[in-house]
Design a protein around this motif. Structure first.
Motif, mmCIF file in Angstrom:
data_model
loop_
_atom_site.group_PDB
_atom_site.id
_atom_site.type_symbol
_atom_site.label_atom_id
_atom_site.label_comp_id
_atom_site.label_asym_id
_atom_site.label_seq_id
_atom_site.Cartn_x
_atom_site.Cartn_y
_atom_site.Cartn_z
ATOM 1 N N ALA A 171 -4.532 -3.379 -1.637
ATOM 2 C CA ALA A 171 -3.445 -4.001 -0.881
ATOM 3 C C ALA A 171 -3.947 -5.180 -0.055
ATOM 4 O O ALA A 171 -3.290 -6.220 0.015
ATOM 5 N N ILE A 172 -5.115 -5.042 0.542
ATOM 6 C CA ILE A 172 -5.675 -6.138 1.342
ATOM 7 C C ILE A 172 -6.025 -7.325 0.451
ATOM 8 O O ILE A 172 -5.721 -8.478 0.781
ATOM 9 N N ILE A 173 -6.648 -7.063 -0.689
ATOM 10 C CA ILE A 173 -6.988 -8.143 -1.613
ATOM 11 C C ILE A 173 -5.734 -8.835 -2.118
ATOM 12 O O ILE A 173 -5.680 -10.072 -2.195
ATOM 13 N N ALA A 174 -4.698 -8.066 -2.432
ATOM 14 C CA ALA A 174 -3.441 -8.655 -2.893
ATOM 15 C C ALA A 174 -2.817 -9.523 -1.812
ATOM 16 O O ALA A 174 -2.305 -10.616 -2.095
ATOM 17 N N CYS A 175 -2.861 -9.070 -0.569
ATOM 18 C CA CYS A 175 -2.302 -9.856 0.540
ATOM 19 C C CYS A 175 -3.069 -11.166 0.717
ATOM 20 O O CYS A 175 -2.463 -12.213 0.946
ATOM 21 N N VAL A 176 -4.378 -11.115 0.615
ATOM 22 C CA VAL A 176 -5.181 -12.336 0.757
ATOM 23 C C VAL A 176 -4.886 -13.308 -0.380
ATOM 24 O O VAL A 176 -4.676 -14.512 -0.155
ATOM 25 N N VAL A 177 -4.839 -12.801 -1.613
ATOM 26 C CA VAL A 177 -4.563 -13.668 -2.764
ATOM 27 C C VAL A 177 -3.162 -14.276 -2.665
ATOM 28 O O VAL A 177 -2.985 -15.478 -2.895
ATOM 29 N N LEU A 178 -2.181 -13.473 -2.301
ATOM 30 C CA LEU A 178 -0.825 -14.002 -2.162
ATOM 31 C C LEU A 178 -0.722 -15.002 -1.020
ATOM 32 O O LEU A 178 0.004 -15.998 -1.131
ATOM 33 N N SER A 179 -1.448 -14.761 0.066
ATOM 34 C CA SER A 179 -1.443 -15.713 1.178
ATOM 35 C C SER A 179 -2.035 -17.054 0.752
ATOM 36 O O SER A 179 -1.498 -18.116 1.091
ATOM 37 N N LEU A 180 -3.143 -17.011 0.028
ATOM 38 C CA LEU A 180 -3.741 -18.256 -0.472
ATOM 39 C C LEU A 180 -2.812 -18.969 -1.443
ATOM 40 O O LEU A 180 -2.691 -20.196 -1.410
ATOM 41 N N THR A 181 -2.139 -18.198 -2.287
ATOM 42 C CA THR A 181 -1.192 -18.794 -3.231
ATOM 43 C C THR A 181 -0.041 -19.469 -2.507
ATOM 44 O O THR A 181 0.353 -20.584 -2.854
ATOM 45 N N VAL A 182 0.504 -18.816 -1.492
ATOM 46 C CA VAL A 182 1.594 -19.410 -0.707
ATOM 47 C C VAL A 182 1.108 -20.663 -0.006
ATOM 48 O O VAL A 182 1.789 -21.698 -0.004
ATOM 49 N N PHE A 183 -0.078 -20.603 0.586
ATOM 50 C CA PHE A 183 -0.597 -21.753 1.316
ATOM 51 C C PHE A 183 -0.826 -22.942 0.389
ATOM 52 O O PHE A 183 -0.386 -24.054 0.674
ATOM 53 N N ILE A 242 5.526 -11.395 7.853
ATOM 54 C CA ILE A 242 6.141 -10.141 7.417
ATOM 55 C C ILE A 242 5.194 -9.369 6.490
ATOM 56 O O ILE A 242 5.015 -8.155 6.631
ATOM 57 N N ALA A 243 4.565 -10.054 5.543
ATOM 58 C CA ALA A 243 3.662 -9.389 4.604
ATOM 59 C C ALA A 243 2.467 -8.766 5.325
ATOM 60 O O ALA A 243 2.126 -7.605 5.092
ATOM 61 N N TRP A 244 1.843 -9.513 6.212
ATOM 62 C CA TRP A 244 0.671 -8.996 6.910
ATOM 63 C C TRP A 244 1.053 -7.921 7.925
ATOM 64 O O TRP A 244 0.297 -6.983 8.146
ATOM 65 N N SER A 245 2.229 -8.036 8.534
ATOM 66 C CA SER A 245 2.693 -6.994 9.452
ATOM 67 C C SER A 245 2.945 -5.694 8.702
ATOM 68 O O SER A 245 2.610 -4.608 9.188
ATOM 69 N N GLY A 246 3.542 -5.790 7.528
ATOM 70 C CA GLY A 246 3.773 -4.603 6.715
ATOM 71 C C GLY A 246 2.470 -3.946 6.297
ATOM 72 O O GLY A 246 2.346 -2.713 6.307
ATOM 73 N N LEU A 247 1.488 -4.751 5.926
ATOM 74 C CA LEU A 247 0.179 -4.211 5.559
ATOM 75 C C LEU A 247 -0.479 -3.523 6.754
ATOM 76 O O LEU A 247 -1.019 -2.420 6.621
ATOM 77 N N ALA A 248 -0.424 -4.151 7.921
ATOM 78 C CA ALA A 248 -1.018 -3.549 9.119
ATOM 79 C C ALA A 248 -0.327 -2.235 9.465
ATOM 80 O O ALA A 248 -0.984 -1.247 9.815
ATOM 81 N N PHE A 249 0.988 -2.181 9.349
ATOM 82 C CA PHE A 249 1.730 -0.952 9.630
ATOM 83 C C PHE A 249 1.342 0.139 8.637
ATOM 84 O O PHE A 249 1.135 1.296 9.019
ATOM 85 N N HIS A 250 1.216 -0.209 7.377
ATOM 86 C CA HIS A 250 0.821 0.759 6.353
ATOM 87 C C HIS A 250 -0.578 1.315 6.643
ATOM 88 O O HIS A 250 -0.807 2.525 6.543
ATOM 89 N N LEU A 251 -1.511 0.454 6.995
ATOM 90 C CA LEU A 251 -2.863 0.907 7.315
ATOM 91 C C LEU A 251 -2.878 1.774 8.565
ATOM 92 O O LEU A 251 -3.587 2.777 8.642
ATOM 93 N N TRP A 252 -2.067 1.424 9.554
ATOM 94 C CA TRP A 252 -1.978 2.195 10.796
ATOM 95 C C TRP A 252 -1.410 3.585 10.527
ATOM 96 O O TRP A 252 -1.932 4.576 11.027
ATOM 97 N N ARG A 253 -0.353 3.658 9.725
ATOM 98 C CA ARG A 253 0.229 4.963 9.382
ATOM 99 C C ARG A 253 -0.764 5.803 8.582
ATOM 100 O O ARG A 253 -0.849 7.011 8.784
ATOM 101 N N GLY A 254 -1.494 5.179 7.671
ATOM 102 C CA GLY A 254 -2.482 5.906 6.895
ATOM 103 C C GLY A 254 -3.602 6.457 7.752
ATOM 104 O O GLY A 254 -4.083 7.565 7.537
#
Length: 65
Positions: free
Chosen positions: A8-20, A44-56
């Protein structure tokens, strides 16, 4: 960190670079600054990832998630 969290972290980084790169035209077009909806979608994407990691992490400790 589990494999799913790392994926999930790798996907978020790749998608962030793609958007940028796609939004700014960096490297292939005239540079444009990031637009507000691009920044909003990244937050929103990074907040969702942080929330998911926090819940886990809470679930791993045995607390109610």
């Amino acid at each position: 960190m589990r494999k799913t969290e790392m994926t999930a972290i790798i996907a978020c980084v790749v998608l962030s670079l793609t958007v940028f790169i796609g939004s700014t035209g960096l490297g292939y077009a005239v540079y444009r600054p990031l637009r507000y909806y691009d920044i909003f979608s990244l937050v929103i994407a990074w907040s969702g990832l942080a929330f998911h990691l926090w819940r886990g992490r809470r679930a791993d400790r045995g607390e109610e998630a």
